[in-house]
Design a protein around this motif. Sequence first.
Motif, PDB file in Angstrom:
ATOM      1  N   LEU A  33       0.867  -1.175   0.000  1.00 51.79           N
ATOM      2  CA  LEU A  33       0.000   0.000   0.000  1.00 51.79           C
ATOM      3  C   LEU A  33       0.899   1.219   0.000  1.00 51.79           C
ATOM      4  CD1 LEU A  33      -2.811   1.331   0.250  1.00 51.79           C
ATOM      5  CD2 LEU A  33      -2.565   1.118   2.735  1.00 51.79           C
ATOM      6  N   SER A  34       0.853   2.006  -1.083  1.00 50.65           N
ATOM      7  CA  SER A  34       1.767   3.149  -1.178  1.00 50.65           C
ATOM      8  C   SER A  34       1.247   4.370  -0.436  1.00 50.65           C
ATOM      9  CB  SER A  34       2.054   3.494  -2.638  1.00 50.65           C
ATOM     10  OG  SER A  34       0.896   3.988  -3.275  1.00 50.65           O
ATOM     11  N   ALA A  78      -2.763  13.456   1.774  1.00 52.51           N
ATOM     12  CA  ALA A  78      -2.206  12.113   1.556  1.00 52.51           C
ATOM     13  C   ALA A  78      -1.540  11.624   2.834  1.00 52.51           C
ATOM     14  CB  ALA A  78      -1.209  12.125   0.413  1.00 52.51           C
ATOM     15  N   VAL A  79      -1.667  10.345   3.095  1.00 49.64           N
ATOM     16  CA  VAL A  79      -1.102   9.707   4.274  1.00 49.64           C
ATOM     17  C   VAL A  79      -0.239   8.544   3.805  1.00 49.64           C
ATOM     18  CG1 VAL A  79      -1.654   8.490   6.398  1.00 49.64           C
ATOM     19  CG2 VAL A  79      -3.203  10.250   5.555  1.00 49.64           C
ATOM     20  N   GLU A  80       0.965   8.419   4.343  1.00 49.33           N
ATOM     21  CA  GLU A  80       1.841   7.299   3.986  1.00 49.33           C
ATOM     22  C   GLU A  80       2.817   7.050   5.131  1.00 49.33           C
ATOM     23  OE1 GLU A  80       4.936   9.393   1.135  1.00 49.33           O
ATOM     24  OE2 GLU A  80       2.917   9.424   0.302  1.00 49.33           O
ATOM     25  N   CYS A  81       2.469   6.141   6.006  1.00 43.51           N
ATOM     26  CA  CYS A  81       3.223   6.008   7.259  1.00 43.51           C
ATOM     27  C   CYS A  81       3.585   4.584   7.655  1.00 43.51           C
ATOM     28  CB  CYS A  81       2.398   6.600   8.397  1.00 43.51           C
ATOM     29  SG  CYS A  81       2.025   8.332   8.200  1.00 43.51           S
ATOM     30  N   TRP A  82       3.509   3.618   6.789  1.00 44.35           N
ATOM     31  CA  TRP A  82       3.646   2.234   7.240  1.00 44.35           C
ATOM     32  C   TRP A  82       4.809   1.499   6.598  1.00 44.35           C
ATOM     33  CZ3 TRP A  82      -0.693   4.700   5.686  1.00 44.35           C
ATOM     34  CH2 TRP A  82      -0.874   4.769   4.315  1.00 44.35           C
ATOM     35  N   SER A 136       5.275   9.044  -4.792  1.00 39.48           N
ATOM     36  CA  SER A 136       6.050   9.359  -3.596  1.00 39.48           C
ATOM     37  C   SER A 136       6.476   8.092  -2.885  1.00 39.48           C
ATOM     38  CB  SER A 136       5.231  10.243  -2.658  1.00 39.48           C
ATOM     39  OG  SER A 136       4.067   9.564  -2.269  1.00 39.48           O
ATOM     40  N   GLU A 137       7.503   8.208  -2.073  1.00 38.11           N
ATOM     41  CA  GLU A 137       8.020   7.077  -1.306  1.00 38.11           C
ATOM     42  C   GLU A 137       7.240   6.936  -0.007  1.00 38.11           C
ATOM     43  OE1 GLU A 137      10.636   4.971  -1.999  1.00 38.11           O
ATOM     44  OE2 GLU A 137      10.676   5.851  -3.981  1.00 38.11           O
ATOM     45  N   THR A 138       6.944   5.689   0.387  1.00 40.08           N
ATOM     46  CA  THR A 138       6.362   5.487   1.703  1.00 40.08           C
ATOM     47  C   THR A 138       7.484   5.512   2.722  1.00 40.08           C
ATOM     48  OG1 THR A 138       6.525   3.110   1.459  1.00 40.08           O
ATOM     49  CG2 THR A 138       4.429   4.115   0.851  1.00 40.08           C
ATOM     50  N   GLY A 139       7.175   5.801   3.940  1.00 34.48           N
ATOM     51  CA  GLY A 139       8.239   5.844   4.928  1.00 34.48           C
ATOM     52  C   GLY A 139       7.734   6.304   6.266  1.00 34.48           C
TER      53      GLY A 139
END
Length: 147
Positions: A33-34, A78-82, A136-139
């Motif tokens: 999941l990006s 946008a949310v990307e935290c995992w 974008s990169e997840t991180g």
Amino acid sequence: MNRRRLLATTGLGLGSLSAGCLSRFTDASEGQLSEVTVLNSAPGPRTVSVRVHRGDELVHESTHELKGSDHAMVSATAVECWGEEPGEFVVAARLDGGDWTERNVTDGAEADCVEAHVSAERDGVTIARVDRCASSETGECDTETGQ
């Protein structure tokens, strides 16, 4: 070459060629999941809460205050935290403290990587899957803001 030899050789060759590719489809409910994009297309401001589970683990939880839409522009974040670890991802969302709606966004996906779009509508929330990765990169994320 006779027909049996041709079929045997072709079958063996195709089996060898596909051996590495088939392994990625061993568990069709897993993927990467990006990001999760939270949108408000309603005219007034809305509060949307989001949870992301990878398997049984809660990997993200946040609440977003979104401005209302003026029909020319939709309010979004946008949310990307995992991280980038693949798994079975379930995205849950609720609107203005109401009931939770959830969707397994990796189950049945046609791509190894997906995005989830959470949309605040007039009467509730919908969760859609997009079978591609965000650019974008997840991180890591700020645990206070969820971004």
